[in-house]
Design a protein around this motif. Structure first.
Motif, PDB file in Angstrom:
ATOM      1  N   LEU A  79       0.867  -1.328   0.009  1.00 46.64           N
ATOM      2  CA  LEU A  79      -0.087   0.035   0.075  1.00 46.64           C
ATOM      3  C   LEU A  79       0.860   1.301   0.196  1.00 46.64           C
ATOM      4  O   LEU A  79       0.686   2.145  -0.740  1.00 46.64           O
ATOM      5  CB  LEU A  79      -0.865  -0.022   1.145  1.00 46.64           C
ATOM      6  N   THR A 104       1.259   4.197  -3.020  1.00 45.75           N
ATOM      7  CA  THR A 104       0.711   5.562  -3.111  1.00 45.75           C
ATOM      8  C   THR A 104       2.197   6.561  -3.106  1.00 45.75           C
ATOM      9  O   THR A 104       2.190   7.687  -3.317  1.00 45.75           O
ATOM     10  CB  THR A 104       0.319   6.114  -1.739  1.00 45.75           C
ATOM     11  N   PHE A 135      -9.012   2.917   1.212  1.00 40.39           N
ATOM     12  CA  PHE A 135      -8.049   1.692   0.693  1.00 40.39           C
ATOM     13  C   PHE A 135      -8.634   0.341   1.583  1.00 40.39           C
ATOM     14  O   PHE A 135      -8.403  -0.646   0.679  1.00 40.39           O
ATOM     15  CB  PHE A 135      -6.648   2.246   1.219  1.00 40.39           C
ATOM     16  N   THR A 164     -11.290  -0.908  -0.635  1.00 38.79           N
ATOM     17  CA  THR A 164     -10.622  -1.623  -1.807  1.00 38.79           C
ATOM     18  C   THR A 164     -10.234  -3.069  -1.542  1.00 38.79           C
ATOM     19  O   THR A 164     -10.266  -3.784  -2.367  1.00 38.79           O
ATOM     20  CB  THR A 164      -9.647  -0.676  -2.406  1.00 38.79           C
ATOM     21  N   TYR A 165      -9.622  -3.067  -0.364  1.00 39.78           N
ATOM     22  CA  TYR A 165      -8.955  -4.525   0.042  1.00 39.78           C
ATOM     23  C   TYR A 165     -10.134  -5.537   0.218  1.00 39.78           C
ATOM     24  O   TYR A 165     -10.165  -6.536  -0.334  1.00 39.78           O
ATOM     25  CB  TYR A 165      -8.228  -4.057   1.256  1.00 39.78           C
ATOM     26  N   TRP A 194      -5.055  -0.872  -5.314  1.00 37.89           N
ATOM     27  CA  TRP A 194      -4.695   0.177  -4.274  1.00 37.89           C
ATOM     28  C   TRP A 194      -4.105   1.347  -5.360  1.00 37.89           C
ATOM     29  O   TRP A 194      -4.399   2.592  -5.132  1.00 37.89           O
ATOM     30  CB  TRP A 194      -3.892  -0.139  -3.334  1.00 37.89           C
ATOM     31  N   THR A 240      -6.983   3.047  -6.895  1.00 35.67           N
ATOM     32  CA  THR A 240      -7.930   3.890  -5.802  1.00 35.67           C
ATOM     33  C   THR A 240      -6.899   5.247  -5.419  1.00 35.67           C
ATOM     34  O   THR A 240      -7.713   6.118  -5.174  1.00 35.67           O
ATOM     35  CB  THR A 240      -7.818   3.058  -4.323  1.00 35.67           C
ATOM     36  N   CYS A 241      -5.621   4.942  -5.449  1.00 31.20           N
ATOM     37  CA  CYS A 241      -4.825   6.220  -5.576  1.00 31.20           C
ATOM     38  C   CYS A 241      -4.935   7.215  -6.487  1.00 31.20           C
ATOM     39  O   CYS A 241      -5.142   8.601  -6.310  1.00 31.20           O
ATOM     40  CB  CYS A 241      -3.424   5.853  -5.202  1.00 31.20           C
TER      41      CYS A 241
END
Length: 275
Positions: A204, A208, A224, A227-228, A252, A255-256
């Motif tokens: 993670l 990012t 986050f 998402t996991y 991830w 998502t970022c």
């Protein structure tokens, strides 16, 4: 032998084991014989491949980079360890070509095949079983019998737990809770052992790192974690094939990107993701 990427039916044909018990006996025999002869990196690489080789009974497909991140060693160390295992005929290594998916051409992940050493190591297995029997008390108290029932697991789960205790002593719950966000630890530890929780946290941070600083994780930890959880659901419904940690990492990253794009849209900025 070069295989096609994501060709799971052919990967399965490479298996040398009839069932999980057969696979476990070979793994146990190898570890019993070589755990004091080989350096820890080689043993850790073998264990990592074995952990990923349960679903296809001795066949695992993952990148060297993934192995390196899991055991915390360099790519050079992974390559040396793989050569040792290959020379011992403990594993076979097949390369893959990218023929399926969005990106085609070039080489993809490796396919590792654990070799059946149960016949060659039958003597070691006999010694190991004899030792286990010798260490078992002739009579057990009712309390001991109840404990044995409560703590019984399948052979594969027992072996995995043994590996965790041997290699993950530094990653206990107290260590994770004092160094990682509690919300992250509580959620991920519900599905994974402490070592994997720590590895996922590193992924993670890596996801990012290129486009933001660590404050993005803390300020959007709920997203986050969401998402996991979506990745866990996809894994349980067999929608993820291959490396789960690598899949979560990619999710991830996306998502970022979405978080930063949303932030920039509010202030009229455009973020160049190709930079």
């Amino acid at each position: 032998m070069i295989l096609s990427n994501a060709d799971y039916s052919n990967y399965k044909k490479l298996s040398k084991f009839e069932n999980t018990e057969h696979l476990n006996n070979s793994i146990r025999g190898f570890l019993y014989k070589y755990k004091h002869e080989l350096n820890q990196s080689v043993i850790d690489v073998y264990r990592t491949i074995a952990n990923f080789a349960v679903k296809l009974s001795g066949v695992a497909f993952l990148k060297q980079q993934t192995i390196a991140e899991i055991i915390g060693k360099s790519i050079a160390t992974i390559k040396r360890s793989l050569k040792v295992l290959k020379d011992l005929k403990a594993i076979e290594i097949h390369r893959t070509k990218r023929e399926k998916g969005r990106i085609k051409g070039g080489f993809g992940h490796n396919v590792f095949v654990i070799c059946d050493l149960s016949d060659e190591l039958s003597g070691e297995l006999s010694k190991m079983n004899h030792r286990e029997e010798a260490e078992t008390p002739c009579h057990q108290t009712q309390k001991q019998q109840n404990y044995a029932k409560e703590s019984s697991h399948s052979e594969s789960n027992h072996l995995k737990e043994f590996k965790k205790r041997k290699t993950n002593l530094n990653y206990d719950k107290e260590f994770l809770s004092s160094n990682l966000p509690r919300q992250f630890v509580d959620t991920v530890s519900s599905f994974h052992d402490n070592q994997t929780v720590f590895n996922l946290w590193n992924r993670l941070c890596l996801a990012t790192k290129k486009h933001a600083d660590s404050s993005l994780i803390l300020s959007h930890i709920d997203m986050f974690i969401k998402t996991y959880k979506e990745c866990i659901w996809k894994f349980k419904t067999n929608r993820i094939q291959g490396d789960f940690i690598g899949y979560v990492y990619g999710a991830w990253v996306n998502t970022c990107k979405n978080i930063i794009l949303e932030q920039n849209s509010r202030i009229g900025l455009y973020y160049d993701w190709l930079a």
